[in-house]
Design an enzyme around this catalytic site. Structure first.
Site, PDB file in Angstrom:
ATOM      1  N   THR A 259     -20.327  18.964  21.079  1.00 55.71           N
ATOM      2  CA  THR A 259     -21.570  20.160  20.478  1.00 55.71           C
ATOM      3  C   THR A 259     -20.968  20.441  19.631  1.00 55.71           C
ATOM      4  OG1 THR A 259     -22.606  19.005  22.910  1.00 55.71           O
ATOM      5  CG2 THR A 259     -23.549  19.896  21.281  1.00 55.71           C
TER       6      THR A 259
ATOM      7  N   GLY B 225     -14.091  15.491  24.438  1.00 54.25           N
ATOM      8  CA  GLY B 225     -15.841  16.526  25.820  1.00 54.25           C
ATOM      9  C   GLY B 225     -16.699  16.906  25.095  1.00 54.25           C
ATOM     10  N   CYS B 226     -17.481  16.252  26.087  1.00 57.19           N
ATOM     11  CA  CYS B 226     -19.077  16.737  25.762  1.00 57.19           C
ATOM     12  C   CYS B 226     -19.695  17.951  25.217  1.00 57.19           C
ATOM     13  CB  CYS B 226     -20.524  16.911  27.387  1.00 57.19           C
ATOM     14  SG  CYS B 226     -19.721  17.467  28.631  1.00 57.19           S
ATOM     15  N   PHE B 227     -19.430  19.245  25.598  1.00 57.02           N
ATOM     16  CA  PHE B 227     -19.880  20.882  25.493  1.00 57.02           C
ATOM     17  C   PHE B 227     -18.435  21.131  23.836  1.00 57.02           C
ATOM     18  CE2 PHE B 227     -21.135  22.470  29.959  1.00 57.02           C
ATOM     19  CZ  PHE B 227     -22.511  23.147  28.791  1.00 57.02           C
TER      20      PHE B 227
END
Length: 330
Positions: free
Chosen positions: A142, A137-139
């Protein structure tokens, strides 16, 4: 390496991640796109949906073909499993899923396929020998890239994380909070302490921690909706008694052979990463309090760019192939 191009199929080509994937693969030196699947747009030019691709002759298709080497699933969460059940995919075809269906260990085995969690900075060797990839996932990407070096060194204590994301993180389907009139000049916290990416983050941090350390404490994560279209900026705070110099050396050593993750001694900002597959990280320290800032483009390193990076690793080609992208600095 063979000069034969990798034959690619894309399922769900009309959405944000499907569009970004198409843009990357059109220009990838080792790829030929065989089909871009979309039931609702079948028979139409891809440029009717992704209008910046005007001039490209690619068409959406309603048909699925097994005459490919790798299949990208750019579907909504929960739809990838349904697609694999409803369509017979040859066992030799590699699958890269951009949804959350197979990211957790409890869901990683499905229909005789074993999915490897596709964060190259954590699982590069496993990815290189894998058949199927669960794209992070993107979060999650990061936050993990900001915390993995600390977890490996046994320095990770209770973490308080705040992150802000652009409107494309919500997908292409319209919702009240994705309208311009709502987003403009506006910020909102959402899914406070309950975001769906936290479990995959915790699995990765516990995977890399020293074997003789106890389970890492849960992450306290508050995500925000931001007044911009793409990108994620994260700030994670925890206690740490190491000096800033020691910590920067730790991070530089951890990421020294990873081409897309970079450590900065100066303040980082979103425009450094938007439209790239990069993650930039900066450490700040006041007394015993450490803050780790990390930033990515949610549609690239947080989705389609990382999926291409994983494809490159699967097929033994240069990890950065097709991903030499220019940031939208101005």
């Amino acid at each position: 390496m063979s000069t034969k191009k990798i034959q690619v199929g894309i399922i769900g080509g009309a959405g944000y991640t499907g569009g970004e994937l198409t843009r990357l693969l059109i220009h990838h030196p080792h790829v030929e796109i065989k089909f871009i699947h979309s039931r609702s747009n079948a028979g139409n030019l891809v440029s009717t949906v992704h209008q910046d691709l005007m001039g490209e002759k690619l068409m959406f298709s309603a048909d699925f073909s097994n005459e490919i080497d790798v299949l990208f699933l750019c579907l909504g969460h929960g739809e990838s499993k349904k697609f694999l059940v409803e369509n017979k995919i040859d066992a030799n075809i590699k699958v890269i899923d951009l949804a959350n269906d197979f990211r957790l260990q409890q869901n990683a085995s499905f229909e005789n396929r074993k999915f490897i969690y596709g964060l190259p900075e954590l699982n590069r060797e496993k990815i290189q020998s894998a058949q199927n990839i669960a794209n992070p996932g993107c979060f999650a990407t990061t936050i993990q890239l900001g915390l993995l070096p600390l977890a490996k060194a046994g320095l990770l204590k209770e973490v308080y994380t705040t992150g802000i994301t652009g409107s494309t993180g919500a997908g292409q389907s319209l919702a009240a909070t994705s309208h311009f009139s709502w987003r403009a000049n506006n910020i909102q916290a959402y899914k406070t302490l309950t975001h769906q990416h936290v479990p995959e983050i915790m699995e990765s941090l516990n995977q890399i921690k020293p074997f003789n350390h106890s389970t890492i404490e849960p992450l306290n994560f508050v995500p925000w909706r931001g007044d911009f279209t793409r990108g994620i900026f994260i700030s994670s705070q925890l206690q740490c008694d190491k000096s800033l110099e020691e910590l920067n050396e730790l991070y530089e050593s951890f990421y020294h052979d990873h081409p897309f993750t970079h450590i900065s001694n100066e303040s980082i900002f979103l425009k450094q990463v938007v439209n790239t597959n990069k993650c930039v990280i900066q450490l700040e320290k006041v007394g015993m309090q450490l803050v780790v800032h990390s930033a990515i483009d949610n549609l690239l390193k947080g989705a389609s760019g990382q999926a291409v990076q994983n494809m490159n690793l699967l097929f033994g080609i240069e990890e950065t192939a097709g991903l030499h992208l220019k940031a939208n600095y101005f």
